[in-house]
Write an enzyme that holds these catalytic residues in place. Structure first.
Site, PDB file in Angstrom:
ATOM      1  N   HIS A   1       8.323  20.886  11.371  1.00 54.44           N
ATOM      2  CA  HIS A   1       9.268  20.106  12.173  1.00 54.44           C
ATOM      3  C   HIS A   1       9.731  20.938  13.369  1.00 54.44           C
ATOM      4  CE1 HIS A   1      10.510  17.675   8.341  1.00 54.44           C
ATOM      5  NE2 HIS A   1       9.334  17.314   8.822  1.00 54.44           N
TER       6      HIS A   1
ATOM      7  N   MET B   1      15.201  21.348   5.569  1.00 54.00           N
ATOM      8  CA  MET B   1      16.310  20.451   5.264  1.00 54.00           C
ATOM      9  C   MET B   1      15.778  19.052   4.975  1.00 54.00           C
ATOM     10  SD  MET B   1      19.627  19.731   7.693  1.00 54.00           S
ATOM     11  CE  MET B   1      19.829  21.524   7.855  1.00 54.00           C
TER      12      MET B   1
END
Length: 205
Positions: A47, A146
């Site tokens: 990401h 996350m």
């Protein structure tokens, strides 16, 4: 990696798929430094803003014995190469000439679409395609990050017979993604980051 490790690398692994998010660039450097020069083709979804992906690929290439490059549409996936998702608004997936884990040449596919698990590119999208196209011939690795992206995809890979690995809490910057996968029973191995390459390449206990 020691020469003994290089000689004993498993040859039945057709593809390695890796997902990471927060803290992932640092984790990937540790993971890839222990890869073999002739490692199975490896796809990575990290990401990150796609603008930074080429620079990340160059950074990883400096520490990895294999070649690290940005993935492109229909690129043949070859041993000794690591491919990083970098295309904005595209999921990185894999396509086999014969689907269902039955063999055939593997190619990278960039698929436009909506976010999956809140992300594009998505780890879940990559892992789901690997489960469908490569099956038991794959290894899935979910690193620090996350949220939950990658958890369901790693479970799909596990159910397809793949060897699945999650980074342990003690070495994660953020334990969210690995924790979610572990809670689903998706990881066959939970290991510190500096041991994951060994599990991936040798599937060692």
């Amino acid at each position: 990696m020691a020469e003994e490790g290089r000689r004993s690398i498993r040859r039945d692994t057709r593809l390695i798929a890796v997902g990471s998010s927060t803290g992932g660039v640092e984790a990937l450097q540790v993971l890839l430094r222990d890869f073999a020069e002739d490692c199975p083709p490896t796809l990575i979804v990290q990401h990150v803003n796609p603008r930074f992906a080429p620079a990340i690929a160059r950074t990883l290439d400096q520490v990895c014995p294999a070649r690290v490059q940005v993935a492109a549409q229909d690129m043949p996936l070859r041993h000794g190469n690591v491919y990083l998702a970098a295309e904005a608004d595209c999921h990185l997936t894999v396509k086999a000439a014969m689907s269902g884990g039955g063999g055939g040449a593997l190619h990278a596919r960039l698929r436009r679409g909506e976010p999956v698990s809140g992300h594009i590119p998505s780890v879940d999208a990559l892992f789901a395609s690997v489960a469908a196209e490569v099956g038991s011939g794959a290894v899935g690795i979910l690193l620090t990050g996350m949220g939950q992206d990658g958890a369901r995809g790693l479970l799909a890979m596990s159910r397809a017979g793949a060897h699945t690995i999650a980074q342990d809490e003690s070495t994660c910057t953020v334990f969210g993604m690995p924790r979610a996968a572990i809670s689903l029973g998706a990881a066959s191995v939970v290991a510190p980051i500096d041991r994951i390459a060994r599990h991936a390449l040798h599937q060692a206990a």
